[in-house]
Design an enzyme around this catalytic site. Structure first.
Site, short mmCIF file in Angstrom:
data_model
loop_
_atom_site.label_atom_id
_atom_site.label_comp_id
_atom_site.label_asym_id
_atom_site.label_seq_id
_atom_site.Cartn_x
_atom_site.Cartn_y
_atom_site.Cartn_z
N TYR A 32 35.34 149.95 20.16
CA TYR A 32 36.37 149.85 21.19
C TYR A 32 37.59 150.68 20.83
CZ TYR A 32 39.42 146.70 18.46
OH TYR A 32 40.27 146.17 17.52
N ARG A 100 16.23 140.30 22.91
CA ARG A 100 16.98 140.36 21.66
C ARG A 100 16.09 140.88 20.54
NH1 ARG A 100 17.89 137.08 17.17
NH2 ARG A 100 20.01 137.15 16.32
N LYS A 150 35.88 151.37 14.27
CA LYS A 150 36.58 150.39 15.11
C LYS A 150 35.55 149.61 15.94
CE LYS A 150 40.79 149.98 17.90
NZ LYS A 150 41.59 149.22 16.90
N GLU A 182 45.23 145.83 4.99
CA GLU A 182 45.94 146.05 6.26
C GLU A 182 46.18 144.72 6.92
OE1 GLU A 182 43.39 148.46 8.74
OE2 GLU A 182 41.62 147.37 8.09
N LEU A 206 41.23 150.71 8.77
CA LEU A 206 41.10 151.49 9.99
C LEU A 206 42.01 152.71 9.93
CD1 LEU A 206 39.86 151.54 12.87
CD2 LEU A 206 41.98 150.49 13.65
#
Length: 286
Positions: A32, A100, A150, A182, A206
């Protein structure tokens, strides 16, 4: 009623649907990005688009939309939903196979799922929180090893924010092997004199788009930047601290694990960096 984007269609949010077999839902198999909007324009879209491409590549995931078309979708959602200040959330998953399975589906028969929606946030740039600063606690970093991608695997960061809330704080800084990695959804910094210290890029954190811009602006303003790890104890003894993210820009930190920094109010370096970042970002917004 917001208009959202799902797999090529603009729809009312209550009509948008994704399969229960989507791997983002079942496996957190997705990535995302969040792009801020100020004055009806996108902040650092190119940076977010490039990081999106990197995240897709790292997960061997197809690129379901060109960057030019993605820009058009962002702009159209801003227009339709009349967003002056806010954010656009983008998510791409590996799609919805027939059932699945741990094995990746064939991208030729299972196209990716792409979803975008807006969040209206009036006053985003002139946040009252930036004037008083935020309080953070430290927690153990228990995430997976590829934090540079991310992904939508956000359960532990959510748990971290809830730990902070339970402790009467605003957020948490995660610690691994004695050093801060972070924040739960942001990059972390301390300031000593005219020197800004933040953890170096690696798989451990990140690669923040706002981080890159703020460090560039800091160097242009003749501030010194050290990219290295630091401890909570070092942070508590610093002159200032702050975080950066696409949704908070530059946000001062005034307390760490109950210890106030300086006089407990935002310092001049973080305030100046926030001012520079917003000014320069507005100039470059598209």
């Amino acid at each position: 009623m917001r208009t959202v984007y799902v797999n090529g269609d603009y729809l009312p949010e209550n009509e948008a649907k994704v399969s229960i077999f989507d791997r983002g839902f079942l496996m957190a198999d997705g990535v995302y990005e969040v792009t801020s909007v100020i004055d009806g324009k996108l902040i650092d879209f190119d940076g977010h688009a490039k990081r999106l491409e990197r995240s897709l590549n790292e997960l061997n995931m197809p690129h379901p939309i060109s960057m030019d078309d993605l820009l058009k979708v962002h702009r159209e959602l801003v227009r339709i939903n009349e967003i002056e200040e806010g954010m656009i959330y983008l998510q791409i998953t590996r799609g919805a196979p027939d059932d699945r399975d741990f094995v990746f589906p064939d991208p030729e028969t299972t196209p990716c799922t792409i979803v975008l929606f807006t969040q209206n946030k009036p006053g985003l740039a002139d946040s009252p929180a930036a004037k008083k600063g935020m309080k953070v606690i430290s927690i153990e970093d228990q995430r997976w090893g590829r934090r540079d991608i991310k992904t939508v695997q956000l359960l532990y960061p959510s748990m971290g924010k809830m730990m902070a809330k339970a402790a009467g704080a605003d957020d948490a800084w995660m610690v691994e092997d004695g050093a801060v990695t972070e924040g739960t959804s942001n990059n972390a910094y301390i300031v000593r004199g005219n020197t800004i210290i933040t953890r170096q890029l690696s798989n451990d954190i990140l690669h923040g788009i706002t981080r890159a811009a703020v460090l560039r602006f800091a160097k242009e303003a003749q501030m010194t930047v050290e990219e290295r790890a630091f401890t909570i104890e070092e942070a508590q003894g610093a002159d200032e601290a702050f975080i950066t993210s696409a949704s908070t820009f530059v946000m001062p930190v005034v307390e760490i694990d109950g210890a106030a920094l300086g006089d407990g109010t935002p310092g001049p370096v973080s305030a100046r960096l926030r001012e520079i970042y917003l000014d320069e970002s507005r100039k470059a917004a598209i």
